[in-house]
Design a protein around this motif. Structure first.
Motif, short mmCIF file in Angstrom:
data_model
loop_
_atom_site.label_atom_id
_atom_site.label_comp_id
_atom_site.label_asym_id
_atom_site.label_seq_id
_atom_site.Cartn_x
_atom_site.Cartn_y
_atom_site.Cartn_z
N ARG A 57 12.70 10.45 17.41
CA ARG A 57 12.35 10.37 18.84
C ARG A 57 13.33 9.56 19.67
N GLY A 58 13.99 8.57 19.02
CA GLY A 58 14.93 7.74 19.79
C GLY A 58 15.74 6.87 18.88
N LEU A 59 16.83 6.30 19.43
CA LEU A 59 17.74 5.48 18.63
C LEU A 59 18.20 4.27 19.39
N ASN A 60 18.35 3.17 18.67
CA ASN A 60 19.15 2.07 19.18
C ASN A 60 20.56 2.26 18.63
N VAL A 61 21.54 1.78 19.36
CA VAL A 61 22.92 1.94 18.93
C VAL A 61 23.63 0.59 19.08
N THR A 62 24.31 0.19 18.01
CA THR A 62 25.05 -1.06 18.10
C THR A 62 26.51 -0.80 17.72
N LEU A 63 27.27 -1.90 17.57
CA LEU A 63 28.72 -1.78 17.37
C LEU A 63 29.02 -0.93 16.15
N PRO A 64 30.04 -0.12 16.21
CA PRO A 64 30.99 0.06 17.32
C PRO A 64 30.72 1.34 18.12
N PHE A 65 29.46 1.74 18.26
CA PHE A 65 29.18 3.09 18.77
C PHE A 65 28.60 3.13 20.19
N LYS A 66 28.61 2.01 20.91
CA LYS A 66 27.93 2.01 22.21
C LYS A 66 28.62 2.92 23.24
N LEU A 67 29.94 3.05 23.13
CA LEU A 67 30.64 3.95 24.05
C LEU A 67 30.31 5.40 23.71
N GLN A 68 30.29 5.72 22.42
CA GLN A 68 29.95 7.09 22.01
C GLN A 68 28.50 7.42 22.34
N LEU A 125 30.81 -15.66 33.42
CA LEU A 125 30.82 -14.81 32.22
C LEU A 125 32.19 -14.88 31.59
N LEU A 126 32.23 -15.17 30.31
CA LEU A 126 33.49 -15.24 29.58
C LEU A 126 33.68 -13.94 28.81
N GLY A 127 34.81 -13.26 29.06
CA GLY A 127 35.06 -11.97 28.43
C GLY A 127 34.92 -10.85 29.45
N ALA A 128 35.63 -9.77 29.21
CA ALA A 128 35.59 -8.64 30.14
C ALA A 128 35.46 -7.32 29.39
N GLY A 129 34.78 -7.39 28.24
CA GLY A 129 34.57 -6.17 27.44
C GLY A 129 33.20 -5.58 27.72
N GLY A 130 32.74 -4.79 26.77
CA GLY A 130 31.47 -4.07 26.94
C GLY A 130 30.28 -4.99 27.15
N ALA A 131 30.29 -6.14 26.50
CA ALA A 131 29.15 -7.05 26.62
C ALA A 131 29.02 -7.56 28.07
N THR A 132 30.15 -7.89 28.67
CA THR A 132 30.12 -8.34 30.08
C THR A 132 29.74 -7.18 30.99
#
Ligand code: ATR
Length: 273
Positions: A57-68, A125-132
Motif C-alpha cells: 500500500r505504501g513505502l518509506n524511502v531512505t538513503l540513497p533513494f529519496k531522489l528516485q 541550517l548547516l548544509g545545502a543538500g537534500g536534508a536542508t
C-alpha cells in the motif's frame, strides 16, 4: 486483511522504522505489516513496482533513494517537488503519490517536543543538500525572523536560495560568511557527523539560550553537538524525535489515523551523554 508497508534503503539493517510503525499500529489498532527491504543500488524502481504488484500500500524511502522516490511519483506534493526528494510513497491504483515528511517531522519535534517555537527566531541550517531542502519550506511556514543556510560549498547554498526564492527569504553563503551573527536555532543537516568530522563553526554562532539540533540520530553526542556544548549550549538534541514525527506523518497519511508520538520517543531516546 493486513495491509503491507515497508521502508526501502541501502543499507537498511539499522532502520528503526519497522519498530516505530509497529508501535503506532499497536497503539491505534491498525492491521498493518511493516518490513525493511534492502534494495540493490540499481534496483529501486523494480522494487517499488514489485512491492505494489504484490499488494503493498505504501513505502518509506531512505538513503540513497529519496531522489528516485521523487522521480517515480506520478503525483508529488509541492514540498516533495521543491525538495526534489520524497521519503514517502502511497499507491492509489496506477498513481504513485509522493510526499516529504522530513521537514515537518523536524519542525514538530522542535516545536512540540523540545518546546522551541520557530516564529520570530533566527534559524541557521548547516548544509545545502537534500536534508536542508526538505526542511526549508516547513521551517519557513512557521515565520522565523531569519533563515540562513551555510554550506562548505557556498555556491550550493546560493543555488538553494535561488530555487526557494518564491517561497522563502533565505540568507546563503559559506561558513566564513556567517561573520559575527548569532542564531537561536542551529540545525546540522550535513552528513559531516557520520564521519566524525567537525564543522568550521565559531562558538559565537549560538545565541544565549540557543537550541542545537543534529538531524543524525543514534550517534550520541556528534561532533556538532559537542561543539555546541563546548560553546555553552545546554539545549542539544539529535534527530530521533524528527524520525518518529516524520513516521507519524506518514502513518497518518496512509491510515487516516494520527498516532501519539510521545511514548515512542521516550522508548527510543538514548541519552546523548
Ligand atoms: P543529504 O541528502 O543527507 O543532505 P547530500 O545531499 O549529499 O546529503 O548533502 C550533504 C551535505 O553535507 C552537503 O551540504 C555537504 O557539503 P558540500 O555541499 O560542500 O559537499 C555537507 N557535508 C558533508 N561532509 C561535510 C564536511 N566534512 N564538512 C562540511 N560539510 C559537509
Amino acid at each position: 486483511m493486513t495491509d503491507r508497508y515497508a521502508v526501502l534503503g541501502n543499507p537498511i539493517g539499522h532502520s528503526k522504522s519497522p519498530l516505530i510503525h509497529g508501535l503506532f499500529a499497536q497503539a491505534t489498532g491498525q492491521d498493518i505489516a511493516y518490513t525493511a527491504i534492502e534494495v540493490p543500488l540499481d534496483g529501486f524502481s523494480e522494487t517499488v513496482l514489485a512491492f505494489r504488484a504484490g499488494g503493498g500500500r505504501g513505502l518509506n524511502v531512505t538513503l540513497p533513494f529519496k531522489l528516485q522516490a521523487f522521480e517515480i511519483a506520478t503525483d508529488p506534493s509541492e514540498r516533495a517537488r521543491l525538495a526534489g526528494a520524497a521519503n514517502c510513497l502511497k499507491f492509489d491504483g496506477e498513481r504513485i503519490l509522493a510526499d516529504n515528511f522530513d521537514g515537518v517531522g523536524l519542525v514538530n519535534d522542535l516545536q512540540r517536543n523540545l518546546g522551541c517555537p520557530l516564529a520570530g527566531k533566527r534559524v541557521l541550517l548547516l548544509g545545502a543538500g537534500g536534508a536542508t531542502r526538505g526542511a526549508l519550506l516547513p521551517i519557513a511556514a512557521e515565520g522565523p525572523a531569519l533563515i540562513a543556510v551555510a554550506n562548505r560549498t557556498a555556491s550550493k547554498a546560493h543555488a538553494l536560495q535561488r530555487d526557494f526564492a518564491a517561497h522563502a527569504q533565505l540568507q546563503s553563503g559559506g561558513y566564513d560568511d556567517l561573520g559575527g551573527q548569532r542564531f537561536d536555532v542551529v540545525i546540522n543537516a550535513t552528513s559531516a557527523g557520520l564521519t566524525q568530522e567537525t564543522l568550521p563553526l565559531e562558538a559565537s554562532v549560538f545565541a544565549p539560550g540557543a537550541v542545537a539540533y543534529d538531524m543524525v540520530y543514534g550517534k550520541g553526542l556528534t561532533p556538532f553537538l559537542q561543539q555546541a556544548r563546548a560553546a555553552g549550549v545546554s539545549r542539544v538534541a539529535d534527530g530521533v524525535g524528527m524520525l518518529i514525527e516524520q513516521a507519524a506523518e506518514a502513518f497518518a497519511w496512509w491510515r487516516g489515523v494520527r498516532p501519539e508520538t510521545r511514548a515512542v520517543i521516550q522508548q527510543l531516546t538514548v541519552p546523548l551523554a
